[in-house]
Design a protein around this motif. Structure first.
Motif, PDB file in Angstrom:
ATOM      1  N   ALA A  54      -8.485   4.267   2.404  1.00 52.17           N
ATOM      2  CA  ALA A  54      -9.290   3.939   1.234  1.00 52.17           C
ATOM      3  C   ALA A  54     -10.774   3.914   1.573  1.00 52.17           C
ATOM      4  CB  ALA A  54      -8.848   2.579   0.674  1.00 52.17           C
ATOM      5  N   THR A 108      -9.724   3.083  -3.879  1.00 48.79           N
ATOM      6  CA  THR A 108      -9.036   1.808  -3.710  1.00 48.79           C
ATOM      7  C   THR A 108      -7.699   2.007  -2.988  1.00 48.79           C
ATOM      8  OG1 THR A 108      -7.828   1.965  -5.810  1.00 48.79           O
ATOM      9  CG2 THR A 108     -10.047   1.002  -5.870  1.00 48.79           C
ATOM     10  N   GLU A 109      -7.180   0.924  -2.420  1.00 49.44           N
ATOM     11  CA  GLU A 109      -5.878   0.993  -1.772  1.00 49.44           C
ATOM     12  C   GLU A 109      -4.793   1.337  -2.788  1.00 49.44           C
ATOM     13  OE1 GLU A 109      -4.704  -1.830   1.333  1.00 49.44           O
ATOM     14  OE2 GLU A 109      -6.692  -2.754   1.095  1.00 49.44           O
ATOM     15  N   ARG A 110      -4.966   0.866  -4.016  1.00 46.86           N
ATOM     16  CA  ARG A 110      -3.995   1.179  -5.069  1.00 46.86           C
ATOM     17  C   ARG A 110      -3.940   2.687  -5.317  1.00 46.86           C
ATOM     18  NH1 ARG A 110      -4.122  -2.079 -10.646  1.00 46.86           N
ATOM     19  NH2 ARG A 110      -3.490  -3.690  -9.162  1.00 46.86           N
TER      20      ARG A 110
END
Length: 212
Positions: A172, A178-180
């Protein structure tokens, strides 16, 4: 936090109790059948399952872990082999074992391992995972590159970073997302490449680095 521990070595068991966090409850069993009984108990709620792999009947213990993982696919299992074995490690990671550690792991490192595993990552030590990927890359079967050509540019970037052993957090940062979003890309990549976990994807990417 309850942790089920299959451990037949008193010295290792004592060490685990010394290095585990104070909010954790270790529950010891000494037979694989007892592990099944504990996990089948709906009220058990074990967050992790620690399994010590002794030298005695080592191959049998490994097969037991594979069978256990098949029976309880959602259970986070961390193995502690008395001696590291590359082929065995690959086998265990390929069936979904969450981590591999030395039996006499330190307190801070164990805490880090649980944090990493809890986030959905694989723990074997970054250097170990990278070495495992590199040594195993040439063993992928013919046709194993199916799917890479279907990845988007972003997905290819994620696959490349996975092949280097980076975590979702580091990916990320590298990609400024983002990590999402990283997780979303991974879900799509797994589907397109017919891989089931990070290690399988890393092997695929390493074996076809010219494509990447």
């Amino acid at each position: 936090m309850k942790i089920l521990c299959l451990n037949t070595d008193d010295a290792v068991w004592k060490h685990w109790n010394q290095v585990i966090s104070t909010d954790a409850l270790l529950v010891r069993v000494e037979k694989i059948n007892s592990v099944y009984e504990a996990l089948e108990n709906t009220g058990s709620d074990f967050k992790y399952c620690f399994i010590y792999l002794s030298d005695k009947s080592f191959s049998t213990h490994v097969d037991d872990v594979v069978a256990l993982r098949s029976k309880f696919p959602n259970q986070k299992i961390i193995v502690f082999p008395n001696h590291s074995n590359q082929s065995v490690s690959l086998k265990l990671f390929s069936v979904g074992v969450s981590g591999q550690c030395a039996p006499y792991i330190g307190r801070e490192q164990l805490s880090l391992v649980l944090t990493v595993v809890d986030s959905g990552e694989i723990w074997g030590g970054k250097a170990f995972i990278q070495q495992l990927i590199q040594q195993s890359a040439g063993n992928a079967p013919a046709g194993y590159n199916n799917g890479l050509e279907n990845l988007s540019e972003r997905e290819l970037s994620v696959a490349r970073f996975i092949a280097k052993g980076l975590t979702n957090k580091h990916i990320a940062i590298e990609m400024d997302i983002t990590e999402r979003t990283v997780k979303a890309h991974l879900t799509s990549i797994f589907k397109k490449t017919n891989t089931k976990d990070r290690l399988s994807l890393a092997l695929l990417a390493q074996n076809n680095d010219a494509t990447l």
